[in-house]
Design a protein around this motif. Structure first.
Motif, PDB file in Angstrom:
ATOM      1  N   GLU A 167       7.130  -5.412 -14.923  1.00  0.00           N
ATOM      2  CA  GLU A 167       8.327  -5.552 -14.580  1.00  0.00           C
ATOM      3  C   GLU A 167       8.511  -4.092 -14.444  1.00  0.00           C
ATOM      4  OE1 GLU A 167      10.838  -7.393 -13.248  1.00  0.00           O
ATOM      5  OE2 GLU A 167       9.594  -9.015 -13.422  1.00  0.00           O
ATOM      6  N   LYS A 170       6.835  -2.873 -11.111  1.00  0.00           N
ATOM      7  CA  LYS A 170       7.656  -3.531  -9.856  1.00  0.00           C
ATOM      8  C   LYS A 170       8.865  -2.908  -9.509  1.00  0.00           C
ATOM      9  CE  LYS A 170       7.351  -7.998 -10.124  1.00  0.00           C
ATOM     10  NZ  LYS A 170       7.674  -9.358 -10.769  1.00  0.00           N
ATOM     11  N   GLY A 171       9.348  -2.647 -10.694  1.00  0.00           N
ATOM     12  CA  GLY A 171      10.914  -2.050 -10.439  1.00  0.00           C
ATOM     13  C   GLY A 171      10.791  -0.834  -9.987  1.00  0.00           C
ATOM     14  N   ARG A 174       9.782  -0.994  -6.244  1.00  0.00           N
ATOM     15  CA  ARG A 174      11.269  -1.305  -5.368  1.00  0.00           C
ATOM     16  C   ARG A 174      12.176   0.008  -4.829  1.00  0.00           C
ATOM     17  NH1 ARG A 174      11.197  -6.194  -8.822  1.00  0.00           N
ATOM     18  NH2 ARG A 174      12.579  -5.296 -10.090  1.00  0.00           N
TER      19      ARG A 174
END
Length: 239
Positions: A167, A170-171, A174
């Motif tokens: 996470e 992935k964060g 983004r």
């Protein structure tokens, strides 16, 4: 008698030694990974080119001579196969969405493989941390082989390795690239990523140490049992 300065110098030397060992391990691992990937790629290329040559020879002997056009076609196929397998990924990247389904003992290695696919897109300053986490994940994997999937420790490993680490990456991914070096609430996204990876690196190290301590305690208990049992038998045996 050692002075405060001597003690500080000794601590600095110890820190430098640990840092050298850490990055020597990371460098060795990276080199081994690259060499293994090169060998796999060369093996695939050799197998594909060998198959093309065998088919060409069999066709030329059993059906009809290849001739100039046939030889050119074989050469083109060899070049195409070589280029294709040279750029084709050696193995499919793990699906991060399915990490929850991966057996616990395979979770660290699977996460490490996924993390390696994300490495090129991460800023250069954190790639050393990514490599360090990869080394620790490889060490952690065998330690989980006998850990109960339903134990609290297993849940903590799954949460950190299978959820929080992906996470975090992935964060960061983004965040639009132009904003990654823009400060917000005192930190840039690049700095937040570095801090998060450092925390995860430390936590994995702590988990590994705790699991190793459990193994050491078990070994010590077993050793004391054997000592009491067999040395006790010898002491109580016939004179």
């Amino acid at each position: 008698m050692p002075t405060d300065v001597d003690r500080q110098l000794a601590q600095a030397d110890a820190l430098l030694d640990r840092t050298r060992e850490r990055y020597a391990s990371v460098s060795k691992r990276s080199k081994q990974r690259r060499e293994a990937e090169v060998l796999r790629r060369v093996g695939r290329i050799a197998a594909a080119d060998g198959l093309i040559l065998v088919v060409a020879i069999v066709f030329g002997v059993a059906v009809a001579p290849l001739g100039m056009m046939g030889a050119l076609l074989v050469a083109a196929l060899l070049i195409a196969a070589t280029l294709f397998f040279a750029v084709l990924p050696v193995s499919a990247a793990p699906n991060v969405e399915k990490l929850a389904e991966v057996p616990l003992k395979a979770l660290p290695v699977t996460t490490e493989r996924w993390l390696e696919t994300q490495r090129p897109a991460l800023p250069s300053p954190v790639r050393g941390l990514v490599d360090s986490i990869g080394v620790k994940l490889e060490i952690l994997g065998p330690q989980l082989a006998l850990l109960d999937e339903k134990s609290p420790a297993a849940g903590e490993v799954r949460k950190l390795v299978g959820e929080q680490l992906p996470e975090l990456i992935k964060g960061y991914a983004r965040v639009p690239e132009p904003l990654r070096r823009v400060e917000r609430n005192g930190l840039t996204p690049d700095q937040q990523l570095a801090q998060g990876l450092q925390v995860i690196d430390d936590e994995i190290s702590e988990m590994s140490s705790q699991l190793a301590q459990g193994d050491l305690d078990l070994l010590a208990t077993r050793g004391r049992y054997l000592q009491i049992k067999y040395q006790g038998d010898e002491a109580s045996g016939p004179a």
